[in-house]
Design an enzyme around this catalytic site. Structure first.
Site, PDB file in Angstrom:
ATOM      1  N   GLY A 157       0.828  -1.161   0.109  1.00 37.45           N
ATOM      2  CA  GLY A 157      -0.049  -0.060   0.095  1.00 37.45           C
ATOM      3  C   GLY A 157       0.638   1.110   0.025  1.00 37.45           C
ATOM      4  O   GLY A 157       1.754   1.313   0.790  1.00 37.45           O
ATOM      5  N   ALA A 158       0.563   2.150  -0.910  1.00 35.25           N
ATOM      6  CA  ALA A 158       1.471   3.294  -1.177  1.00 35.25           C
ATOM      7  C   ALA A 158       1.915   3.999   0.147  1.00 35.25           C
ATOM      8  O   ALA A 158       3.032   4.048   0.387  1.00 35.25           O
ATOM      9  CB  ALA A 158       1.004   4.136  -2.328  1.00 35.25           C
ATOM     10  N   ARG A 213      11.156  -1.477  -3.693  1.00 36.28           N
ATOM     11  CA  ARG A 213       9.921  -1.458  -4.634  1.00 36.28           C
ATOM     12  C   ARG A 213       9.908  -0.222  -5.644  1.00 36.28           C
ATOM     13  O   ARG A 213       9.602   0.847  -5.216  1.00 36.28           O
ATOM     14  CB  ARG A 213       8.536  -1.442  -3.578  1.00 36.28           C
ATOM     15  CG  ARG A 213       8.130  -2.390  -3.034  1.00 36.28           C
ATOM     16  CD  ARG A 213       7.576  -3.509  -3.775  1.00 36.28           C
ATOM     17  NE  ARG A 213       6.416  -3.201  -4.575  1.00 36.28           N
ATOM     18  CZ  ARG A 213       5.035  -3.104  -4.109  1.00 36.28           C
ATOM     19  NH1 ARG A 213       4.767  -3.345  -2.964  1.00 36.28           N
ATOM     20  NH2 ARG A 213       3.855  -2.926  -4.788  1.00 36.28           N
ATOM     21  N   ASP A 248      -4.894   4.975  -7.433  1.00 37.17           N
ATOM     22  CA  ASP A 248      -3.218   5.108  -7.401  1.00 37.17           C
ATOM     23  C   ASP A 248      -2.911   6.368  -8.118  1.00 37.17           C
ATOM     24  O   ASP A 248      -1.703   6.885  -7.752  1.00 37.17           O
ATOM     25  CB  ASP A 248      -2.703   3.995  -8.264  1.00 37.17           C
ATOM     26  CG  ASP A 248      -3.128   2.556  -7.559  1.00 37.17           C
ATOM     27  OD1 ASP A 248      -4.290   2.199  -7.691  1.00 37.17           O
ATOM     28  OD2 ASP A 248      -1.936   2.054  -6.994  1.00 37.17           O
ATOM     29  N   ASN A 291      -7.082   3.433 -11.126  1.00 36.72           N
ATOM     30  CA  ASN A 291      -7.307   2.575  -9.889  1.00 36.72           C
ATOM     31  C   ASN A 291      -7.067   1.110 -10.483  1.00 36.72           C
ATOM     32  O   ASN A 291      -7.152   0.669 -11.766  1.00 36.72           O
ATOM     33  CB  ASN A 291      -8.517   2.577  -9.161  1.00 36.72           C
ATOM     34  CG  ASN A 291      -8.305   2.202  -7.903  1.00 36.72           C
ATOM     35  OD1 ASN A 291      -7.472   2.108  -7.164  1.00 36.72           O
ATOM     36  ND2 ASN A 291      -9.646   1.574  -7.463  1.00 36.72           N
ATOM     37  N   LYS A 292      -7.172   0.208  -9.471  1.00 40.71           N
ATOM     38  CA  LYS A 292      -7.042  -1.251  -9.656  1.00 40.71           C
ATOM     39  C   LYS A 292      -7.873  -1.851 -11.154  1.00 40.71           C
ATOM     40  O   LYS A 292      -9.173  -1.105 -10.993  1.00 40.71           O
ATOM     41  CB  LYS A 292      -7.513  -2.073  -8.605  1.00 40.71           C
ATOM     42  CG  LYS A 292      -7.086  -3.534  -8.654  1.00 40.71           C
ATOM     43  CD  LYS A 292      -5.805  -3.748  -8.618  1.00 40.71           C
ATOM     44  CE  LYS A 292      -4.898  -2.728  -7.924  1.00 40.71           C
ATOM     45  NZ  LYS A 292      -3.805  -3.250  -7.367  1.00 40.71           N
TER      46      LYS A 292
END
Lengths: 363, 363
Positions: B54-55, B90, B245, B255-256
């Site tokens: 998670g960012a 990451r 995102d 987004n996803k």
């Protein structure tokens, strides 16, 4: 269609009408097993455990189940008992009741001694009718694909068709419904590529559609059900073809859960200067003229276990069922949804292709 | 938020600033394990193996990684080396590079001997800023929910919110983004119920969102990603809230994968006399003012293995990875999609709620 280069159907009788052979679909896609069905009892088992599945195939399997029963006993009493048993093996399958009803009517009209012979012949007829119907659907859909392929703005790229769930030959005796036009186009040399939505929760897309396309040599790629909209935004979908469990008189399409979302995305995106065409391919008896709208359809709510668990092949090559939601959570599982006719370009049937507003011409 | 009745964050330092504790998110939802992270090396491992993900959380974890490193060596050379190592853990995480950059700038300005002390304080500040931001998002979103709940046409039924993927407290230090308004509403006594889309291929909805809602006691039901549209057609969704995102200057929401399909369905359906509201909840730094439209975003294509395999709990209680597509087939895996601003009711930020056309007011 083809399995490992050889032509195969989902169900076929032996030449001496003593038993029937089926593909055990519960083993797909990881094993291809043919099962010999030698008695009514074994056919009831095959239907209820979904070794055979798909509305048209279940109907034919039930017809052969009656033929197997007539080997055992041709009496009126047994005929009635057998019909009841078969219908109860998958209670919601309309084709099953239809096929059993047709067999019973024909056999009751016969002297006992001719019932065995007649049953096998009639079951074979029902199977051949299914094949012919699907071939006709394939031909009408092929004409659509051919004309769109020829009118593509960008030439020399694959013609991308998105499908959902499994409406392929595995759901029928041969050819399938939604996949019949795709096989016809592929066999005619059109460079088709199929986006196969995995179709959670039961994954019929990933398990069955991908398997049969792979066996027949049709280029395809499995995607999550989430990915279809994005691919359409990117211009990577030229057409959507799905099957349907029921089409209502106004052209609403009741099909596997998630179909509606794909139809919305097709309608929202442009390819070759038009909205992405969205078609449902069905035999005309799937059209329920008694229902004026999809709003009248009661949607089956299935067991949440289908969502909370998933079956796959483990690293040792064994089928395993694993849980994919927390132990503290529960799941809902509506099995179908309704795509309103306003999102449907047309219904492909064995009688031709009909826009929803002209569907009555198919009556 | 709560885990087994007790308040918990995703990351916290020990009182003497000697180590950090995290929830090992790779074990969720089937096991709740707290891991003690005692060195820079262990934190790099935790980030790269997605024990923390998670960012916002990755940023805070990296800040604590620098603090752990300063226990080892406060030199300039080591500082530079550590920064590089953390950023590489990451590579695509923007928050990670941002948090590391902020730590480096502050520590470089300090005499070596004060770096250890400063690093722990600054990491704690970054964590508290994340918490405050999410609480503010929660409060603004709560006001929206409260007013919609009060205006519901049918009273005394749960207020149904659909979410996708995981934008909950597990992706942040606490409260989350998309789930923050839901927690605020639940804690304030509003009868919310959450539809949790499983979010194939990585199942963050089923694994993480369902788990955290269950732990905090928020009523919820897991559904397949296919089911959202049907539930909206049935009037069973009052609002959609997702994370993002990236949001572009025009209000497009990246987004996803699958978010776009839910937004289309929300826009296509009516609840309480309006289109079903679709909101994205994000901290304002997630808005990328340099991009005028979501069309400019390059969508990450991830490994197809995420689609072809799935992890779950087998009957013996062990995590297993099983294959869910034929061995002969391959899969495509676009990870995100873009929901056009025309489908977005508003962006919920820590500064307030903004319609896409007014998003510049948030600048």
């Amino acid at each position: 269609m083809k399995v490992a280069q050889k032509h195969c159907r989902t169900i076929w009788p032996d030449a001496r009408c003593k038993f029937v052979q089926i593909i055990d679909q519960t083993k797909l896609p990881f094993a291809f097993e043919i099962v010999r069905v030698q008695s009514l009892e074994q056919m009831v088992h095959a239907i209820s455990t979904m070794q055979v599945r798909g509305a048209p195939l279940i109907g034919v399997a039930a017809a052969y189940g009656m033929a197997l029963a007539m080997l055992e006993d041709e009496s009126d009493a047994y005929l009635a008992q057998v019909a009841e048993l078969l219908i109860a093996s998958r209670p919601t399958a309309v084709n099953l009741a239809w096929a059993v009803g047709r067999m019973v009517a024909a056999l009751q009209a016969m002297p006992h001694t001719r019932r065995n012979f007649t049953a096998w012949r009639l079951a074979a007829n029902i199977a051949e009718e299914d094949v012919a119907q699907n071939q006709a659907i394939g031909q009408h859909g092929f004409e659509l694909i051919k004309s769109m392929y020829q009118n593509q703005l960008i030439k020399d790229r694959p013609f991308n068709i998105l499908t959902h769930c499994n409406a392929g030959w595995l759901a029928t005796v041969d050819f399938g419904t939604a996949l019949a036009p795709i096989y016809a186009a592929h066999d005619a040399g059109i460079k088709v590529h199929v986006w196969v939505g995995e179709t959670r929760p039961r994954n019929q897309g990933a398990f069955l559609t991908a398997w049969e396309l792979a066996q027949h040599g049709v280029p395809h790629t499995v995607i999550t059900d989430n990915a279809g909209g994005h691919l359409m935004q990117q211009g990577l979908v030229d057409m959507v073809i799905v099957g349907a469990d029921r089409v209502t008189a106004n052209g609403d399409v009741c099909n596997k859960i998630g179909t509606y979302l794909k139809a919305l995305a097709a309608f929202d995106n442009i390819v070759s200067n038009q909205r992405i065409p969205f078609y449902a391919a069905v035999p005309s008896p799937t059209i329920d003229w008694a229902l004026t709208s999809g709003k009248d359809i009661k949607i089956e709510e299935r067991n949440g276990d289908e969502v909370s668990s998933i079956q796959g092949l483990d690293k040792g090559g064994k089928l395993q069922t694993v849980r994919v939601i927390p132990l503290e959570s529960s799941a809902a599982n509506p099995a179908f949804d309704v795509t309103p006719a306003r999102l449907v370009s047309g219904i492909i049937t064995e009688k031709g292709v009909f826009a929803p507003q002209n569907l009555h011409e198919c009556k």
